[in-house]
Design a protein around this motif. Structure first.
Motif, PDB file in Angstrom:
ATOM      1  N   THR A  70       0.834  -1.196   0.000  1.00  0.00           N
ATOM      2  CA  THR A  70       0.000   0.000   0.000  1.00  0.00           C
ATOM      3  C   THR A  70       0.871   1.249   0.000  1.00  0.00           C
ATOM      4  O   THR A  70       2.037   1.211   0.382  1.00  0.00           O
ATOM      5  N   GLU A  71       0.260   2.364  -0.443  1.00  0.00           N
ATOM      6  CA  GLU A  71       0.981   3.643  -0.546  1.00  0.00           C
ATOM      7  C   GLU A  71       2.337   3.419  -1.205  1.00  0.00           C
ATOM      8  O   GLU A  71       3.380   3.847  -0.699  1.00  0.00           O
ATOM      9  N   ALA A  72       2.299   2.768  -2.337  1.00  0.00           N
ATOM     10  CA  ALA A  72       3.521   2.312  -3.011  1.00  0.00           C
ATOM     11  C   ALA A  72       4.060   3.381  -3.956  1.00  0.00           C
ATOM     12  O   ALA A  72       3.315   3.950  -4.759  1.00  0.00           O
ATOM     13  N   GLY A  73       5.350   3.641  -3.873  1.00  0.00           N
ATOM     14  CA  GLY A  73       5.985   4.628  -4.732  1.00  0.00           C
ATOM     15  C   GLY A  73       6.161   4.124  -6.154  1.00  0.00           C
ATOM     16  O   GLY A  73       6.584   2.990  -6.376  1.00  0.00           O
ATOM     17  N   ILE A  74       5.809   4.971  -7.115  1.00  0.00           N
ATOM     18  CA  ILE A  74       5.962   4.653  -8.540  1.00  0.00           C
ATOM     19  C   ILE A  74       6.572   5.850  -9.256  1.00  0.00           C
ATOM     20  O   ILE A  74       6.136   6.995  -9.062  1.00  0.00           O
ATOM     21  N   LEU A  75       7.574   5.588 -10.083  1.00  0.00           N
ATOM     22  CA  LEU A  75       8.171   6.639 -10.907  1.00  0.00           C
ATOM     23  C   LEU A  75       7.518   6.609 -12.284  1.00  0.00           C
ATOM     24  O   LEU A  75       7.684   5.635 -13.030  1.00  0.00           O
ATOM     25  N   PRO A  76       6.755   7.633 -12.665  1.00  0.00           N
ATOM     26  CA  PRO A  76       6.113   7.651 -13.980  1.00  0.00           C
ATOM     27  C   PRO A  76       7.161   7.611 -15.092  1.00  0.00           C
ATOM     28  O   PRO A  76       8.109   8.406 -15.071  1.00  0.00           O
ATOM     29  N   SER A  82       8.849  13.474 -11.172  1.00  0.00           N
ATOM     30  CA  SER A  82       7.532  13.074 -10.694  1.00  0.00           C
ATOM     31  C   SER A  82       7.640  11.793  -9.881  1.00  0.00           C
ATOM     32  O   SER A  82       8.503  10.940 -10.146  1.00  0.00           O
ATOM     33  N   TYR A  83       6.764  11.692  -8.897  1.00  0.00           N
ATOM     34  CA  TYR A  83       6.741  10.529  -8.008  1.00  0.00           C
ATOM     35  C   TYR A  83       5.305  10.351  -7.530  1.00  0.00           C
ATOM     36  O   TYR A  83       4.737  11.260  -6.934  1.00  0.00           O
ATOM     37  N   TYR A  84       4.713   9.199  -7.848  1.00  0.00           N
ATOM     38  CA  TYR A  84       3.349   8.918  -7.439  1.00  0.00           C
ATOM     39  C   TYR A  84       3.349   7.899  -6.307  1.00  0.00           C
ATOM     40  O   TYR A  84       4.264   7.086  -6.182  1.00  0.00           O
ATOM     41  N   GLN A  85       2.287   7.932  -5.513  1.00  0.00           N
ATOM     42  CA  GLN A  85       2.060   6.902  -4.504  1.00  0.00           C
ATOM     43  C   GLN A  85       0.731   6.234  -4.806  1.00  0.00           C
ATOM     44  O   GLN A  85      -0.336   6.803  -4.545  1.00  0.00           O
ATOM     45  N   ALA A  86       0.795   5.033  -5.380  1.00  0.00           N
ATOM     46  CA  ALA A  86      -0.426   4.286  -5.674  1.00  0.00           C
ATOM     47  C   ALA A  86      -1.039   3.794  -4.376  1.00  0.00           C
ATOM     48  O   ALA A  86      -0.336   3.471  -3.417  1.00  0.00           O
TER      49      ALA A  86
END
Length: 200
Positions: A70-76, A82-86
């Motif tokens: 959960t709240e996993a970091g993803i680099l688009p 940019s850095y997303y947290q799915a």
């Protein structure tokens, strides 16, 4: 004389973002060099996430190193700085100490809220689909019974499936999960209009 143009906020690099610390528990993402704080999640968001995590963990039991995060970091892949947290994802890559992001997610899920759904649909879904390892992307609405599943067919094509009836079955091939929407939305208090079951 013309009015002076307002200065753009300074660009925050990914390295700078990862080095920052915060005095609160708010989630933050980096969108094209700008830090964006996420509004605190409503109860429905947390319940939906928990219900899906429970189903995924049960399906993945005995399939290490596959796991739910959960709240996993993803680099688009197509957006610099940019850095997303799915909200959650599934990966079969071994976990390594100190990692911030997941390099090879197979399944990515975002639970939609009023403040994030437009960005999730317009920006995050295309970025998640551009990650070579991703096989399924799931959007779950927290305000009504509505699920949108994107499943990769091949290198270029994706199939989109929309589910919105209580007994519609969500099938996640990456984890081997079959889950009726009535079970996914268990204990979720939807607005009155969203609680009306569609005719079967």
């Amino acid at each position: 004389m013309g009015h002076p143009q307002p200065k753009s906020p300074p660009l925050v690099t990914l390295a700078d973002f990862c080095a920052l610390t915060w005095p609160d528990d708010l989630r933050r993402e980096l969108h094209d060099g700008q830090i964006v704080a996420m509004a605190p999640a409503k109860n429905a968001h947390g319940t939906l996430t928990a219900n899906l995590v429970f189903a995924l963990k049960a399906a993945l039991r005995g399939r290490r190193p596959c796991r739910v995060q959960t709240e996993a970091g993803i680099l688009p892949p197509t957006r610099e700085h940019s850095y997303y947290q799915a909200d959650l994802l599934v990966t079969c890559e071994p976990s390594r100490p100190g990692e911030r992001e997941v390099a090879a997610p197979l399944f990515v899920c975002e639970v939609l809220s009023e403040s994030t759904e437009l960005f999730d649909w317009r920006c995050k879904v295309p970025e998640y689909r551009a990650i070579a390892s991703v096989r399924e992307v799931l959007l779950v609405d927290s305000e009504r019974m509505f699920v949108e599943l994107h499943r990769r067919l091949d290198e270029r094509r994706w199939l989109t499936e929309i589910l919105q009836r209580p007994h519609d079955e969500l099938v996640l091939e990456t984890a081997g999960v079959k889950l009726a929407l009535v079970d996914l939305y268990e204990d979720v208090a939807l607005p009155a209009a969203g609680n009306l079951e569609l005719p079967l």
